[in-house]
Scaffold this motif. Structure first.
Motif, PDB file in Angstrom:
ATOM      1  N   ILE A   6      35.989  28.715  21.147  1.00 36.45           N
ATOM      2  CA  ILE A   6      36.706  27.853  20.022  1.00 36.45           C
ATOM      3  C   ILE A   6      36.832  29.133  18.941  1.00 36.45           C
ATOM      4  CG2 ILE A   6      36.487  26.401  18.213  1.00 36.45           C
ATOM      5  CD1 ILE A   6      36.849  25.014  20.823  1.00 36.45           C
ATOM      6  N   ASP A   7      37.993  29.208  18.390  1.00 33.32           N
ATOM      7  CA  ASP A   7      38.428  30.373  17.271  1.00 33.32           C
ATOM      8  C   ASP A   7      37.832  29.492  15.926  1.00 33.32           C
ATOM      9  OD1 ASP A   7      39.438  31.611  15.063  1.00 33.32           O
ATOM     10  OD2 ASP A   7      40.805  32.545  16.058  1.00 33.32           O
ATOM     11  N   VAL A  10      40.613  28.781  13.233  1.00 30.96           N
ATOM     12  CA  VAL A  10      41.586  27.926  13.556  1.00 30.96           C
ATOM     13  C   VAL A  10      41.200  26.677  13.401  1.00 30.96           C
ATOM     14  CG1 VAL A  10      43.350  27.113  15.418  1.00 30.96           C
ATOM     15  CG2 VAL A  10      42.871  29.665  14.931  1.00 30.96           C
ATOM     16  N   LEU A  11      40.015  26.372  14.072  1.00 27.59           N
ATOM     17  CA  LEU A  11      39.410  24.867  13.895  1.00 27.59           C
ATOM     18  C   LEU A  11      39.283  24.347  12.433  1.00 27.59           C
ATOM     19  CD1 LEU A  11      38.022  22.716  15.429  1.00 27.59           C
ATOM     20  CD2 LEU A  11      36.202  23.527  15.310  1.00 27.59           C
ATOM     21  N   ALA A  12      38.709  25.368  11.704  1.00 22.49           N
ATOM     22  CA  ALA A  12      38.648  25.130  10.118  1.00 22.49           C
ATOM     23  C   ALA A  12      39.833  24.654   9.518  1.00 22.49           C
ATOM     24  CB  ALA A  12      37.618  26.246   9.292  1.00 22.49           C
ATOM     25  N   ALA A  13      40.832  25.620   9.776  1.00 18.49           N
ATOM     26  CA  ALA A  13      42.142  25.390   9.303  1.00 18.49           C
ATOM     27  C   ALA A  13      42.748  24.055   9.752  1.00 18.49           C
ATOM     28  CB  ALA A  13      43.026  26.518   9.643  1.00 18.49           C
ATOM     29  N   ALA A  14      42.457  23.705  11.140  1.00 22.87           N
ATOM     30  CA  ALA A  14      43.024  22.338  11.640  1.00 22.87           C
ATOM     31  C   ALA A  14      42.268  21.144  10.725  1.00 22.87           C
ATOM     32  CB  ALA A  14      42.967  22.477  13.032  1.00 22.87           C
ATOM     33  N   ARG A  15      41.074  21.563  10.683  1.00 23.69           N
ATOM     34  CA  ARG A  15      40.174  20.400   9.906  1.00 23.69           C
ATOM     35  C   ARG A  15      40.736  20.049   8.431  1.00 23.69           C
ATOM     36  NH1 ARG A  15      34.088  19.477  10.985  1.00 23.69           N
ATOM     37  NH2 ARG A  15      34.580  21.305  12.228  1.00 23.69           N
ATOM     38  N   ALA A  16      41.247  21.302   7.757  1.00 23.13           N
ATOM     39  CA  ALA A  16      41.548  21.186   6.580  1.00 23.13           C
ATOM     40  C   ALA A  16      42.914  20.703   6.659  1.00 23.13           C
ATOM     41  CB  ALA A  16      41.502  22.639   5.864  1.00 23.13           C
ATOM     42  N   GLU A  69      40.970  28.703  22.381  1.00 25.48           N
ATOM     43  CA  GLU A  69      41.841  29.853  22.793  1.00 25.48           C
ATOM     44  C   GLU A  69      41.688  30.076  24.166  1.00 25.48           C
ATOM     45  OE1 GLU A  69      44.410  30.914  21.148  1.00 25.48           O
ATOM     46  OE2 GLU A  69      43.845  29.768  19.384  1.00 25.48           O
ATOM     47  N   MET A  70      40.591  30.039  24.719  1.00 27.12           N
ATOM     48  CA  MET A  70      40.087  30.248  26.168  1.00 27.12           C
ATOM     49  C   MET A  70      40.818  29.242  27.112  1.00 27.12           C
ATOM     50  SD  MET A  70      36.656  30.687  28.396  1.00 27.12           S
ATOM     51  CE  MET A  70      36.150  32.177  27.502  1.00 27.12           C
ATOM     52  N   MET A 112      31.735  21.915  22.874  1.00 27.56           N
ATOM     53  CA  MET A 112      31.565  22.810  21.893  1.00 27.56           C
ATOM     54  C   MET A 112      32.198  22.185  20.523  1.00 27.56           C
ATOM     55  SD  MET A 112      30.566  25.535  20.713  1.00 27.56           S
ATOM     56  CE  MET A 112      30.666  27.505  21.414  1.00 27.56           C
ATOM     57  N   LEU A 113      33.512  21.346  20.840  1.00 34.08           N
ATOM     58  CA  LEU A 113      34.254  20.928  19.811  1.00 34.08           C
ATOM     59  C   LEU A 113      33.189  19.667  19.049  1.00 34.08           C
ATOM     60  CD1 LEU A 113      37.932  20.739  20.839  1.00 34.08           C
ATOM     61  CD2 LEU A 113      36.948  21.964  18.866  1.00 34.08           C
ATOM     62  N   ASP A 114      32.842  18.785  20.108  1.00 36.10           N
ATOM     63  CA  ASP A 114      31.819  17.827  19.810  1.00 36.10           C
ATOM     64  C   ASP A 114      30.787  18.363  18.876  1.00 36.10           C
ATOM     65  OD1 ASP A 114      33.414  15.856  20.973  1.00 36.10           O
ATOM     66  OD2 ASP A 114      32.234  15.644  22.836  1.00 36.10           O
ATOM     67  N   ARG A 115      29.836  19.503  19.225  1.00 36.36           N
ATOM     68  CA  ARG A 115      28.889  19.904  18.652  1.00 36.36           C
ATOM     69  C   ARG A 115      29.243  20.192  17.285  1.00 36.36           C
ATOM     70  NH1 ARG A 115      27.087  25.563  19.458  1.00 36.36           N
ATOM     71  NH2 ARG A 115      28.455  25.798  17.813  1.00 36.36           N
ATOM     72  N   ASP A 116      30.423  21.020  17.024  1.00 37.09           N
ATOM     73  CA  ASP A 116      31.054  21.639  15.841  1.00 37.09           C
ATOM     74  C   ASP A 116      31.553  20.702  14.829  1.00 37.09           C
ATOM     75  OD1 ASP A 116      30.251  24.191  16.923  1.00 37.09           O
ATOM     76  OD2 ASP A 116      32.113  24.726  17.353  1.00 37.09           O
ATOM     77  N   THR A 117      31.930  19.398  15.388  1.00 40.37           N
ATOM     78  CA  THR A 117      32.892  18.583  14.454  1.00 40.37           C
ATOM     79  C   THR A 117      32.003  17.249  14.345  1.00 40.37           C
ATOM     80  OG1 THR A 117      34.114  17.594  16.380  1.00 40.37           O
ATOM     81  CG2 THR A 117      35.052  19.353  15.239  1.00 40.37           C
ATOM     82  N   ASN A 118      30.903  16.973  14.897  1.00 44.43           N
ATOM     83  CA  ASN A 118      30.179  15.692  14.887  1.00 44.43           C
ATOM     84  C   ASN A 118      29.484  15.609  13.698  1.00 44.43           C
ATOM     85  OD1 ASN A 118      28.496  13.312  15.100  1.00 44.43           O
ATOM     86  ND2 ASN A 118      27.874  13.852  17.194  1.00 44.43           N
ATOM     87  N   PRO A 119      29.715  14.600  12.653  1.00 47.49           N
ATOM     88  CA  PRO A 119      29.080  14.494  11.368  1.00 47.49           C
ATOM     89  C   PRO A 119      27.429  14.049  11.676  1.00 47.49           C
ATOM     90  CG  PRO A 119      30.484  12.943  11.583  1.00 47.49           C
ATOM     91  CD  PRO A 119      30.734  13.883  12.760  1.00 47.49           C
ATOM     92  N   LEU A 120      27.305  13.304  12.911  1.00 43.83           N
ATOM     93  CA  LEU A 120      26.013  12.892  13.040  1.00 43.83           C
ATOM     94  C   LEU A 120      25.177  14.057  13.967  1.00 43.83           C
ATOM     95  CD1 LEU A 120      27.125   9.274  13.922  1.00 43.83           C
ATOM     96  CD2 LEU A 120      26.314  10.480  11.649  1.00 43.83           C
ATOM     97  N   ALA A 121      25.518  15.298  13.941  1.00 40.66           N
ATOM     98  CA  ALA A 121      24.789  16.356  14.721  1.00 40.66           C
ATOM     99  C   ALA A 121      23.178  15.932  14.568  1.00 40.66           C
ATOM    100  CB  ALA A 121      25.129  17.612  14.609  1.00 40.66           C
TER     101      ALA A 121
END
Length: 135
Positions: A6-7, A10-16, A69-70, A112-121
């Protein structure tokens, strides 16, 4: 490998950019991705390059939207091979090794996306009065 999946920019920009719609759109990515991976695998089993093009193209574009990206690069290679095979009226045997890597890469990307975006991590306390740290 996880750092390459995950870049984060890019993920932060998509979230914003997506704001409150981010989680919903990410859910669509998951659903569409599962369908695309299945379709690509089925097309590979059937040696059907034509049936491989659209799901690979879809997976490529949606993956790039979230910085995967991968996964996007892998889908792009599969799409390119499939398009070439369609033009040459050939079977996509050259795509086999890439298709074999697709599901593990997709699954790792979703994790990885779940880990990076889950507010209940899962959080680890750092002591009284200190902010918890994500595990």
């Amino acid at each position: 490998m996880n750092d390459e999946l995950i870049d984060q920019r890019v993920l932060a920009a998509a979230r914003a950019e997506l704001g409150a719609n981010f989680v919903r759109i990410l859910g669509y990515f998951r659903e569409d991705g599962v369908k695309s991976v299945r379709a690509i695998e089925a097309a590979m089993r059937d040696q059907n390059a034509t049936a491989m093009v659209l799901p690979a193209h879809t997976l490529k574009g949606e993956s790039r939207q979230f910085g995967a990206e991968m996964l996007a690069d892998l889908a792009e290679v599969i799409e390119t091979i499939a398009r070439s095979c369609v033009e040459l009226r050939d079977v996509p045997t050259e795509a086999l090794e890439h298709v074999a890597r697709l599901r593990p890469t997709f699954d790792a990307t979703l994790a990885m996306l779940d880990r990076d975006t889950n507010p209940l991590a899962t959080r680890r306390p750092t002591g009284f009065g200190k902010r918890p740290v994500a595990l």
